[in-house]
Design a protein around this motif. Structure first.
Motif, PDB file in Angstrom:
ATOM      1  N   VAL A 109       3.587  25.622   6.190  1.00 30.16           N
ATOM      2  CA  VAL A 109       4.930  26.157   5.933  1.00 30.16           C
ATOM      3  C   VAL A 109       5.977  25.428   6.774  1.00 30.16           C
ATOM      4  O   VAL A 109       7.056  25.094   6.304  1.00 30.16           O
ATOM      5  CB  VAL A 109       4.967  27.666   6.272  1.00 30.16           C
ATOM      6  CG1 VAL A 109       6.369  28.220   6.109  1.00 30.16           C
ATOM      7  CG2 VAL A 109       3.978  28.430   5.415  1.00 30.16           C
ATOM      8  N   ASN A 110       5.645  25.177   8.027  1.00 33.72           N
ATOM      9  CA  ASN A 110       6.658  24.739   8.994  1.00 33.72           C
ATOM     10  C   ASN A 110       6.486  23.306   9.501  1.00 33.72           C
ATOM     11  O   ASN A 110       7.196  22.893  10.431  1.00 33.72           O
ATOM     12  CB  ASN A 110       6.648  25.693  10.196  1.00 33.72           C
ATOM     13  CG  ASN A 110       6.913  27.127   9.781  1.00 33.72           C
ATOM     14  OD1 ASN A 110       7.997  27.449   9.300  1.00 33.72           O
ATOM     15  ND2 ASN A 110       5.916  27.985   9.923  1.00 33.72           N
TER      16      ASN A 110
ATOM     17  N   THR B 256      19.006  27.238   6.326  1.00 37.60           N
ATOM     18  CA  THR B 256      17.990  28.001   5.586  1.00 37.60           C
ATOM     19  C   THR B 256      16.855  28.423   6.513  1.00 37.60           C
ATOM     20  O   THR B 256      16.675  27.859   7.597  1.00 37.60           O
ATOM     21  CB  THR B 256      17.349  27.133   4.463  1.00 37.60           C
ATOM     22  OG1 THR B 256      16.956  25.888   5.028  1.00 37.60           O
ATOM     23  CG2 THR B 256      18.283  26.920   3.305  1.00 37.60           C
ATOM     24  N   LEU B 257      16.099  29.398   6.029  1.00 38.13           N
ATOM     25  CA  LEU B 257      14.833  29.741   6.687  1.00 38.13           C
ATOM     26  C   LEU B 257      13.764  28.877   6.038  1.00 38.13           C
ATOM     27  O   LEU B 257      13.627  28.861   4.814  1.00 38.13           O
ATOM     28  CB  LEU B 257      14.506  31.211   6.421  1.00 38.13           C
ATOM     29  CG  LEU B 257      14.974  32.246   7.422  1.00 38.13           C
ATOM     30  CD1 LEU B 257      14.650  33.630   6.907  1.00 38.13           C
ATOM     31  CD2 LEU B 257      14.305  32.017   8.767  1.00 38.13           C
TER      32      LEU B 257
ATOM     33  N   VAL C 288      10.586  29.157   5.833  1.00 36.65           N
ATOM     34  CA  VAL C 288       9.469  29.844   5.189  1.00 36.65           C
ATOM     35  C   VAL C 288       9.715  30.130   3.702  1.00 36.65           C
ATOM     36  O   VAL C 288       8.795  30.075   2.898  1.00 36.65           O
ATOM     37  CB  VAL C 288       9.096  31.144   5.960  1.00 36.65           C
ATOM     38  CG1 VAL C 288      10.233  32.145   5.955  1.00 36.65           C
ATOM     39  CG2 VAL C 288       7.836  31.760   5.428  1.00 36.65           C
ATOM     40  N   ASN C 289      10.987  30.403   3.317  1.00 37.17           N
ATOM     41  CA  ASN C 289      11.248  30.758   1.918  1.00 37.17           C
ATOM     42  C   ASN C 289      12.531  30.131   1.364  1.00 37.17           C
ATOM     43  O   ASN C 289      12.998  30.504   0.296  1.00 37.17           O
ATOM     44  CB  ASN C 289      11.321  32.287   1.770  1.00 37.17           C
ATOM     45  CG  ASN C 289      12.328  32.879   2.747  1.00 37.17           C
ATOM     46  OD1 ASN C 289      13.094  32.143   3.378  1.00 37.17           O
ATOM     47  ND2 ASN C 289      12.334  34.190   2.870  1.00 37.17           N
ATOM     48  N   ASN C 290      13.101  29.213   2.117  1.00 41.59           N
ATOM     49  CA  ASN C 290      14.350  28.544   1.725  1.00 41.59           C
ATOM     50  C   ASN C 290      15.531  29.490   1.558  1.00 41.59           C
ATOM     51  O   ASN C 290      16.530  29.126   0.933  1.00 41.59           O
ATOM     52  CB  ASN C 290      14.170  27.735   0.433  1.00 41.59           C
ATOM     53  CG  ASN C 290      13.361  26.488   0.689  1.00 41.59           C
ATOM     54  OD1 ASN C 290      13.427  25.912   1.774  1.00 41.59           O
ATOM     55  ND2 ASN C 290      12.557  26.096  -0.291  1.00 41.59           N
ATOM     56  N   GLN C 291      15.406  30.690   2.078  1.00 41.55           N
ATOM     57  CA  GLN C 291      16.512  31.650   2.013  1.00 41.55           C
ATOM     58  C   GLN C 291      17.716  31.099   2.794  1.00 41.55           C
ATOM     59  O   GLN C 291      17.575  30.646   3.925  1.00 41.55           O
ATOM     60  CB  GLN C 291      16.038  32.975   2.636  1.00 41.55           C
ATOM     61  CG  GLN C 291      17.063  34.081   2.584  1.00 41.55           C
ATOM     62  CD  GLN C 291      16.616  35.268   3.442  1.00 41.55           C
ATOM     63  OE1 GLN C 291      15.412  35.492   3.607  1.00 41.55           O
ATOM     64  NE2 GLN C 291      17.553  36.013   3.983  1.00 41.55           N
TER      65      GLN C 291
ATOM     66  N   PRO D 137      10.464  36.639   9.998  1.00 42.39           N
ATOM     67  CA  PRO D 137       9.491  36.387   8.938  1.00 42.39           C
ATOM     68  C   PRO D 137       8.104  36.086   9.517  1.00 42.39           C
ATOM     69  O   PRO D 137       7.096  36.389   8.912  1.00 42.39           O
ATOM     70  CB  PRO D 137      10.038  35.169   8.210  1.00 42.39           C
ATOM     71  CG  PRO D 137      11.403  34.932   8.730  1.00 42.39           C
ATOM     72  CD  PRO D 137      11.560  35.678  10.009  1.00 42.39           C
ATOM     73  N   ASP D 138       8.073  35.465  10.673  1.00 43.16           N
ATOM     74  CA  ASP D 138       6.799  35.119  11.297  1.00 43.16           C
ATOM     75  C   ASP D 138       6.879  35.485  12.782  1.00 43.16           C
ATOM     76  O   ASP D 138       7.678  34.917  13.526  1.00 43.16           O
ATOM     77  CB  ASP D 138       6.551  33.606  11.135  1.00 43.16           C
ATOM     78  CG  ASP D 138       5.189  33.183  11.661  1.00 43.16           C
ATOM     79  OD1 ASP D 138       4.640  33.877  12.555  1.00 43.16           O
ATOM     80  OD2 ASP D 138       4.676  32.152  11.196  1.00 43.16           O
TER      81      ASP D 138
ATOM     82  N   SER E 241       9.343  31.478  13.704  1.00 41.35           N
ATOM     83  CA  SER E 241      10.028  31.305  12.415  1.00 41.35           C
ATOM     84  C   SER E 241      11.015  30.158  12.579  1.00 41.35           C
ATOM     85  O   SER E 241      11.745  30.109  13.568  1.00 41.35           O
ATOM     86  CB  SER E 241      10.812  32.556  12.031  1.00 41.35           C
ATOM     87  OG  SER E 241      10.037  33.708  12.246  1.00 41.35           O
TER      88      SER E 241
END
Ligand code: H79
Length: 455
Positions: free
Chosen positions: A351-352, A409-410, A412-415, A435-436, A440
């Motif tokens: 993810v990261n 963005t974040l 983890v989810n592109n938010q 989120p994590d 995160s």
């Protein structure tokens, strides 16, 4: 008078420990070496994460000998085993479950880009088919296979760099390997089989065993990513330089760590520690997952996933690499707790990983809530903030950052997340919960190079 002697000694120690570069006549050579060095280090600087493997005859004992359970890769020395007995014991070493493909894919799935495996540890027992000394896994154990060959081929197939560890200044099989430190003569020598330290001639050991074995590793296992030396002990700068020259000649692309001799090598190693701040030149922290390098079945003091992931982030934010150790068993498998941790690190990196690989350290000192790495292209800079401790008020404050923010963005989810620039710096508005809980990552793209109000 005592004071003067003390100051003089301090001066001498400082003087000796500073690594001076050549005089002007050798400057050109040094510059050339520097340029080729920069190129040689490219993959290493991008890789960030590697697997250290401590594996040998000692692994079979799992740390236990005559009722004591705190041994590991030093078994022969710490359990005071005579060479003849150790050599007999080596014959029982038979890791029938060893599977190079599996080992390499475990490292790959953990997000590691290179493996460094013990070709010869202090016991002097070669874990490969050495023609130089019969004290090796093919001639001296029940296994009779060459695991390094199999690992090198698998690394090639799976796209990891294959690297070898070689204990340079300690060898408990060789009669000519003296050790010493700060006046402590023979402090890591084999005095059981070779008690007369003054009869040992280091150069004889280097010529007869170490150098030929280093040449074997450089000629029989394809391209080596790193020759990872350990404990150079009494090896002088000249002796170390000779080894460097041999490596440069046989494999100019091979990186050499700092333990090839005093003030030598391409990058600095830290053992079991992470430096406080960033360091401009390439460096690496090597670390165990529990308290031992070699397999110890009684050691259950495992570092948590959280600790290991945050170590990786911390090291990367300071410009270093993390070389994380695994101690496989005598049958050739990774202990279950190691597997669990490697899996967790792999999942986090899936993810990261963008915040880790191919990044550089940032100009920020470490934040009390996390760390930052950066990436640059010709127009923009990307900042990756790995948040360890999620702010209770939902705002992260980056002091002094003045640049215009293009996107945030974040990872983890592109938010998308909101930011606000003020005279004091940048404020990042975050969702309520992390989120994590381990780390995160917030990705912030800014225009141009980082501009800090204090600069
Ligand atoms: O290969 C690993 C170690 O075996 C080797 N370097 C790493 C990468 C190493 N050699 N020396 N040292 C580390 C430093 C000394 C460690 C010691 Fe001990 C700790 C000496 C005494 C306490 C543990 C217990 C090892 C021997 C006895």
């Amino acid at each position: 008078m005592k004071k003067i002697v003390f100051i003089f000694m301090c001066f001498m120690i400082l003087f000796n420990s500073s690594c001076k570069r050549g005089t002007s006549s050798t400057e050109k050579v040094y510059e050339e070496e520097q340029a080729s060095g920069d190129q040689r280090m490219e993959w290493f600087k991008d890789a960030k994460f590697g697997m250290f493997i401590h594996w040998g005859v000692y692994s079979g004992a799992g740390g236990e000998w005559n009722g004591e359970t705190n041994h590991a890769e030093w078994l022969q020395f710490t359990a005071k085993i005579p060479l003849k007995e150790y050599t007999e014991y080596a014959k029982t070493f038979n890791p029938i479950k060893f599977n190079a493909k599996e080992w390499v894919s475990i490292a790959k799935n953990a997000g590691m880009k290179y493996i460094v495996v013990t070709a010869k540890h202090h016991d002097g027992f070669a874990m490969y088919d050495s023609q130089t000394s019969s004290h090796n896994i093919v001639k001296g154990s029940a296994f009779k296979r060459d695991p390094l060959k199999e690992l090198a081929e698998e690394c090639e197939k799976q796209g990891l760099k294959f690297c070898t560890y070689y204990s340079l200044g300690r060898d408990w099989e060789d009669p000519d390997c003296p050790t010493g430190y700060a006046g402590n003569i023979a402090w890591r020598s084999n005095l059981i089989d070779y008690p007369i330290e003054k009869n040992k001639v280091l150069q004889r050991y280097l010529d007869r065993k170490a150098i030929p074995q280093i040449k074997e590793l450089l000629t029989n296992y394809g391209p080596l990513g790193i020759m990872w030396f350990d404990t150079y002990e009494l090896v002088s700068k000249q002796q170390g330089q000779k080894i460097v020259d041999i490596i440069r000649k046989l494999q100019p692309e091979c990186i050499i760590n700092s333990r090839v001799g005093p003030c030598l090598g391409d990058y600095k190693v830290n053992e079991q520690e992470i430096p406080e701040g960033k360091y401009m030149k390439p460096w690496e922290s090597c670390m165990t997952m529990n308290n031992h390098w070699g397999y110890n079945k009684a050691d259950d003091n495992w570092k948590t996933n959280k600790k290991l992931i945050r170590h990786l982030v911390d090291i990367t934010s300071k410009g270093g690499n993390f070389l994380l150790n695994v101690g496989p068993t005598g049958t050739g498998v990774f202990p279950e707790p190691s597997l669990e941790r490697l899996k967790a690190m792999g999942s986090w990196l899936k993810v990261n990983g963008e915040a880790i690989y191919e990044t550089q350290f940032s100009p920020f000192e470490k934040f009390n809530w996390g760390r930052c790495t950066i990436k640059k292209d010709s127009e923009n800079t990307i900042l990756y903030f790995s948040v360890f401790d999620w702010p209770k008020d939902g705002e992260l404050y980056i002091p002094e950052l003045k640049n215009e923010v293009l996107q945030s963005t974040l990872l983890v989810n592109n938010q998308l997340i909101k930011t606000r620039s003020s005279n004091e710096g940048l404020i990042i508005k975050l969702p309520k919960t992390a989120p994590d809980p381990i780390a995160s990552v917030i990705k912030i793209v800014i225009a141009g190079n980082i501009e800090l109000s204090s600069l």
